[in-house]
Design a protein around this motif. Structure first.
Motif, PDB file in Angstrom:
ATOM      1  N   ALA A   1       0.821  -1.204   0.000  1.00  0.00           N
ATOM      2  CA  ALA A   1       0.000   0.000   0.000  1.00  0.00           C
ATOM      3  C   ALA A   1       0.858   1.259   0.000  1.00  0.00           C
ATOM      4  N   THR A   2       2.134   1.146   0.436  1.00  0.00           N
ATOM      5  CA  THR A   2       3.008   2.318   0.406  1.00  0.00           C
ATOM      6  C   THR A   2       3.308   2.751  -1.025  1.00  0.00           C
ATOM      7  N   MET A   3       3.005   1.893  -2.017  1.00  0.00           N
ATOM      8  CA  MET A   3       3.211   2.281  -3.403  1.00  0.00           C
ATOM      9  C   MET A   3       2.308   3.455  -3.793  1.00  0.00           C
ATOM     10  N   GLY A   4       1.246   3.674  -3.036  1.00  0.00           N
ATOM     11  CA  GLY A   4       0.426   4.854  -3.289  1.00  0.00           C
ATOM     12  C   GLY A   4       1.228   6.136  -3.146  1.00  0.00           C
ATOM     13  N   ILE A   5       2.219   6.133  -2.255  1.00  0.00           N
ATOM     14  CA  ILE A   5       3.094   7.291  -2.086  1.00  0.00           C
ATOM     15  C   ILE A   5       4.031   7.405  -3.284  1.00  0.00           C
ATOM     16  N   GLN A   6       4.486   6.265  -3.807  1.00  0.00           N
ATOM     17  CA  GLN A   6       5.391   6.262  -4.956  1.00  0.00           C
ATOM     18  C   GLN A   6       4.745   6.913  -6.184  1.00  0.00           C
ATOM     19  N   PHE A   7       3.438   6.760  -6.344  1.00  0.00           N
ATOM     20  CA  PHE A   7       2.748   7.284  -7.515  1.00  0.00           C
ATOM     21  C   PHE A   7       2.450   8.782  -7.422  1.00  0.00           C
ATOM     22  N   ALA A   8       2.689   9.410  -6.255  1.00  0.00           N
ATOM     23  CA  ALA A   8       2.178  10.759  -6.021  1.00  0.00           C
ATOM     24  C   ALA A   8       3.095  11.921  -6.391  1.00  0.00           C
ATOM     25  N   PRO A   9       4.430  11.843  -6.246  1.00  0.00           N
ATOM     26  CA  PRO A   9       5.244  13.060  -6.309  1.00  0.00           C
ATOM     27  C   PRO A   9       5.057  13.925  -7.544  1.00  0.00           C
ATOM     28  N   ALA A  10       5.014  13.335  -8.737  1.00  0.00           N
ATOM     29  CA  ALA A  10       4.915  14.154  -9.949  1.00  0.00           C
ATOM     30  C   ALA A  10       3.620  14.958  -9.965  1.00  0.00           C
ATOM     31  N   ALA A  11       2.510  14.326  -9.630  1.00  0.00           N
ATOM     32  CA  ALA A  11       1.219  15.012  -9.644  1.00  0.00           C
ATOM     33  C   ALA A  11       1.137  16.067  -8.550  1.00  0.00           C
ATOM     34  N   VAL A  12       1.660  15.752  -7.352  1.00  0.00           N
ATOM     35  CA  VAL A  12       1.621  16.714  -6.253  1.00  0.00           C
ATOM     36  C   VAL A  12       2.527  17.899  -6.564  1.00  0.00           C
ATOM     37  N   CYS A  13       3.677  17.640  -7.183  1.00  0.00           N
ATOM     38  CA  CYS A  13       4.570  18.724  -7.592  1.00  0.00           C
ATOM     39  C   CYS A  13       3.871  19.642  -8.590  1.00  0.00           C
ATOM     40  N   ALA A  14       3.179  19.060  -9.559  1.00  0.00           N
ATOM     41  CA  ALA A  14       2.464  19.861 -10.552  1.00  0.00           C
ATOM     42  C   ALA A  14       1.355  20.686  -9.899  1.00  0.00           C
ATOM     43  N   MET A  15       0.658  20.097  -8.927  1.00  0.00           N
ATOM     44  CA  MET A  15      -0.395  20.830  -8.237  1.00  0.00           C
ATOM     45  C   MET A  15       0.181  22.015  -7.480  1.00  0.00           C
ATOM     46  N   ALA A  16       1.311  21.786  -6.781  1.00  0.00           N
ATOM     47  CA  ALA A  16       1.951  22.881  -6.054  1.00  0.00           C
ATOM     48  C   ALA A  16       2.417  23.965  -7.019  1.00  0.00           C
ATOM     49  N   TRP A  17       2.948  23.569  -8.172  1.00  0.00           N
ATOM     50  CA  TRP A  17       3.405  24.517  -9.183  1.00  0.00           C
ATOM     51  C   TRP A  17       2.249  25.423  -9.622  1.00  0.00           C
ATOM     52  N   LEU A  18       1.072  24.844  -9.819  1.00  0.00           N
ATOM     53  CA  LEU A  18      -0.080  25.625 -10.252  1.00  0.00           C
ATOM     54  C   LEU A  18      -0.553  26.600  -9.173  1.00  0.00           C
ATOM     55  N   LEU A  19      -0.295  26.280  -7.909  1.00  0.00           N
ATOM     56  CA  LEU A  19      -0.642  27.219  -6.844  1.00  0.00           C
ATOM     57  C   LEU A  19       0.386  28.338  -6.743  1.00  0.00           C
ATOM     58  N   LEU A  20       1.618  28.059  -7.169  1.00  0.00           N
ATOM     59  CA  LEU A  20       2.650  29.097  -7.178  1.00  0.00           C
ATOM     60  C   LEU A  20       2.538  29.991  -8.409  1.00  0.00           C
ATOM     61  N   ALA A  21       2.097  29.412  -9.522  1.00  0.00           N
ATOM     62  CA  ALA A  21       1.966  30.169 -10.769  1.00  0.00           C
ATOM     63  C   ALA A  21       0.634  29.810 -11.416  1.00  0.00           C
ATOM     64  N   PRO A  22      -0.471  30.326 -10.900  1.00  0.00           N
ATOM     65  CA  PRO A  22      -1.803  29.955 -11.409  1.00  0.00           C
ATOM     66  C   PRO A  22      -1.945  30.244 -12.903  1.00  0.00           C
ATOM     67  N   GLY A  23      -2.574  29.308 -13.597  1.00  0.00           N
ATOM     68  CA  GLY A  23      -2.867  29.495 -15.004  1.00  0.00           C
ATOM     69  C   GLY A  23      -1.740  29.162 -15.957  1.00  0.00           C
ATOM     70  N   THR A  24      -0.569  28.809 -15.416  1.00  0.00           N
ATOM     71  CA  THR A  24       0.557  28.511 -16.299  1.00  0.00           C
ATOM     72  C   THR A  24       0.351  27.194 -17.037  1.00  0.00           C
ATOM     73  N   THR A  25       0.903  27.108 -18.234  1.00  0.00           N
ATOM     74  CA  THR A  25       0.867  25.871 -19.027  1.00  0.00           C
ATOM     75  C   THR A  25       2.258  25.595 -19.602  1.00  0.00           C
ATOM     76  N   GLU A  26       3.280  25.882 -18.830  1.00  0.00           N
ATOM     77  CA  GLU A  26       4.651  25.704 -19.299  1.00  0.00           C
ATOM     78  C   GLU A  26       4.943  24.233 -19.597  1.00  0.00           C
ATOM     79  N   PRO A  27       5.866  23.974 -20.544  1.00  0.00           N
ATOM     80  CA  PRO A  27       6.173  22.581 -20.899  1.00  0.00           C
ATOM     81  C   PRO A  27       6.609  21.727 -19.707  1.00  0.00           C
TER      82      PRO A  27
END
Length: 271
Positions: free
Chosen positions: A148-174
């Motif tokens: 079940a700890t693999m649920g943590i393994q699947f998260a970093p990229a998506a959580v990083c992207a979510m945090a990025w959108l809160l730092l720079a709302p509306g961005t669509t950078e590559p």
């Protein structure tokens, strides 16, 4: 969140030795960081209602995140670990904690500080992921209780992207789209391995998968609103899939609670 955090603090007061042993455990040692991670996520929920309360929670979450991440990482750098102890719970202090710190600061309007935390999280993630991949490929597979700890393994990229959108709302950078793509690939990999991952009997540990699933869904919807064509195509299936998964977990968890209460009532009945 408040009741679980309160129970954890009560346990820390009553069983300090047990909590310290958990912190020093090679696998469970990363989990106390969830106190900061969950508090920083609650900041996002509280902010529309009270900015002052959000700042108080952010201060507490940031303080615990930094303190525990530094302490835990210092423990790791002193060595003495076994290869089988390398499991995704190690992400929690330095990756999950820093990503949620960045998200909270971005929501509070301090993107300059938030980018610092995002950098801490990104480079911690990039340094840890090769260790996990090597562990998965070369060592014996994770035993069912740890899968079940693999649920943590699947998260970093998506959580990083979510945090990025809160730092720079509306961005669509590559770079943001690349993170989103890798996060979706990780979730697809979870679907590919669902039988293997589900070998463990149902428990609350399965909620670990919701961290990445929720973050990927939020990112997909925000990118769709910003006009990204791929996100507009994927938004509906991702949203529906996330709700089905989390709804199933909620129903199974509710049923488990009812079973536990029923067993407790039966046990207390006089003969």
């Amino acid at each position: 969140w408040a009741s679980l955090l309160g129970l954890y603090l009560l346990r820390a007061l009553r069983d300090r030795a047990g909590v310290l042993a958990e912190m020093q455990h090679p696998v469970q040692g990363g989990t106390p960081a969830l106190a900061a991670v969950s508090t920083l996520l609650i900041v996002l929920a509280v902010l529309p209602y009270s900015r002052a309360a959000a700042w108080v929670l952010a201060g507490l979450g940031l303080a615990w995140n930094l303190a525990y991440a530094l302490w835990h990482t210092g423990q790791l750098w002193q060595g003495g670990r076994q290869p089988q102890d390398t499991v995704p719970t190690l992400y929690l202090p330095t990756v999950a904690g820093n990503f949620t710190s960045a998200a909270a600061l971005g929501a509070l309007g301090h993107a300059d500080w938030g980018w610092l935390f995002l950098g801490m999280g990104v480079f911690s993630w990039l340094s840890l992921e090769p260790l996990f991949v090597q562990r998965f490929w070369q060592a014996p597979g994770l035993p069912p209780p740890q899968r079940a700890t693999m649920g943590i393994q699947f998260a970093p990229a998506a959580v990083c992207a979510m945090a990025w959108l809160l730092l720079a709302p509306g961005t669509t950078e590559p770079w943001l789209l690349m993170l989103w793509g890798y996060g979706l690939f990780q979730l697809a990999l979870g679907l590919r391995l669902w039988r293997w991952l589900g070998a463990q009997p149902y428990s609350a540990a399965y909620w670990s998968y919701t961290f990445g699933i929720c973050a990927a869904t939020v990112v997909t919807l925000k990118l769709a609103v910003s006009g990204v064509g791929a996100a507009q195509v994927l938004a509906l299936p991702v949203f529906v899939g996330a709700n089905l998964f989390i709804g199933t977990l909620a129903l199974r968890s509710g049923w488990r609670v009812l079973q536990t209460l029923r067993a407790a009532c039966v046990h207390r009945q006089p003969l």
